[in-house]
Design a protein around this motif. Structure first.
Motif, short mmCIF file in Angstrom:
data_model
loop_
_atom_site.label_atom_id
_atom_site.label_comp_id
_atom_site.label_asym_id
_atom_site.label_seq_id
_atom_site.Cartn_x
_atom_site.Cartn_y
_atom_site.Cartn_z
N UNK A 119 0.83 -1.21 0.00
CA UNK A 119 0.00 0.00 0.00
C UNK A 119 0.87 1.26 0.00
N UNK A 120 1.90 1.25 0.81
CA UNK A 120 2.80 2.41 0.88
C UNK A 120 3.47 2.64 -0.47
N UNK A 121 3.90 1.56 -1.12
CA UNK A 121 4.56 1.68 -2.42
C UNK A 121 3.59 2.24 -3.46
N UNK A 122 2.34 1.81 -3.39
CA UNK A 122 1.34 2.29 -4.35
C UNK A 122 1.14 3.80 -4.24
N UNK A 123 1.25 4.31 -3.01
CA UNK A 123 1.06 5.76 -2.82
C UNK A 123 2.20 6.57 -3.43
N UNK A 172 -2.31 -1.53 -15.66
CA UNK A 172 -3.09 -1.44 -14.42
C UNK A 172 -2.45 -0.43 -13.48
N UNK A 173 -3.27 0.23 -12.69
CA UNK A 173 -2.77 1.25 -11.78
C UNK A 173 -2.33 0.60 -10.47
N UNK A 174 -1.48 1.29 -9.70
CA UNK A 174 -1.09 0.76 -8.39
C UNK A 174 -2.29 0.50 -7.49
N UNK A 175 -3.32 1.36 -7.58
CA UNK A 175 -4.52 1.17 -6.75
C UNK A 175 -5.24 -0.13 -7.12
N UNK A 176 -5.24 -0.47 -8.40
CA UNK A 176 -5.86 -1.73 -8.83
C UNK A 176 -5.08 -2.93 -8.31
N UNK A 179 -5.96 -3.31 -4.66
CA UNK A 179 -7.33 -3.84 -4.50
C UNK A 179 -7.36 -5.35 -4.69
N UNK A 180 -6.64 -5.85 -5.69
CA UNK A 180 -6.61 -7.30 -5.93
C UNK A 180 -5.98 -8.04 -4.75
N UNK A 181 -4.92 -7.47 -4.21
CA UNK A 181 -4.24 -8.13 -3.11
C UNK A 181 -5.01 -8.00 -1.79
N UNK A 182 -5.80 -6.95 -1.66
CA UNK A 182 -6.62 -6.81 -0.45
C UNK A 182 -7.65 -7.94 -0.36
N UNK A 183 -8.18 -8.36 -1.50
CA UNK A 183 -9.14 -9.48 -1.50
C UNK A 183 -8.49 -10.75 -0.96
#
Length: 215
Positions: A119-123, A172-176, A179-183
């Motif tokens: 998550x931190x990396x995505x930001x 794909x965006x970092x947020x996407x 989201x996949x890994x959060x599932x």
């Protein structure tokens, strides 16, 4: 006499530094699939010995990013659907076997921390960092198998997976990605092993489908 007497710790070799640099260029798309790595041209441009370039290319061969072809020399891999499916099948078998196990508190913490790092990396928006943290998350999942050999085997796969994740990062965006890994994480934390396995399979199948379209 000590068994370690005379053993010297050496800094990273020039060849390894060149291999790392070439790897970064390949990941960034500076060299495309099927492009030749002309050792003489690279040596001349960088001002290093051709033997050093050849050693760097051999290192890249071990990562799966480069292969030698008859009459062409070193070329960047040009993936086929078959090679992608073979790699991702190996990945899926390892991860589904791992995620079907009940994690210990320490293992759950390691996976949760790996997700937080993703998550931190995505930001930051840094694609290379997102890829590193993505692979670390999946490495933590494979750790559920409690096998150093299998963890080392997966670590070997990540060298080649890194190339494919770099390709996927263009679509794909970092947020996407998060989201996949959060599932996957939610299923693990909820103790729903069947759902966790299904999420890993869906994640792998989606990656293979996207790669087939992009490559």
């Amino acid at each position: 006499m000590s068994a370690l007497e005379g053993l010297a710790v050496r800094r990273t070799t020039t060849a390894q530094q060149l291999a790392d640099g070439l790897s970064e260029r390949i990941m960034a798309g500076a060299f495309g699939p099927g492009d030749r790595l002309r050792e003489s041209a690279i040596a001349a441009e960088l001002g290093v010995a051709r033997n050093t370039i050849r050693e760097a290319v051999r290192i890249l061969e071990l990562t799966g990013l480069v292969r030698y072809e008859v009459n062409r020399g070193a070329v960047v891999i040009a993936p086929t659907r078959e090679t992608v499916e073979a790699l991702y099948t190996a990945r899926e078998r390892l991860e589904t076997a791992a995620i079907a196990r009940t994690p210990s508190p320490a293992q759950l913490e390691a996976i949760t921390d790996a997700f937080a790092s993703l998550e931190q990396a995505a930001r930051t928006g840094d694609a290379g960092l997102v890829i590193d943290r993505d692979l670390a998350f999946h490495q933590a999942i494979v750790g559920l198998l409690d096998s150093t050999r299998l963890s080392e085997f997966f670590a070997g796969l990540t060298k080649e997976l890194r190339f494919y994740l770099a390709v996927l990062s263009k679509s794909e965006t970092p947020d996407e990605v998060v989201a996949e890994h959060r599932l996957i994480l939610d299923a693990i934390r909820g103790g729903d092993r069947e759902r966790a396995v299904a999420e890993i399979r869906a994640h792998v199948e989606t990656s293979v489908r996207r790669l087939s379209e992009l490559l």
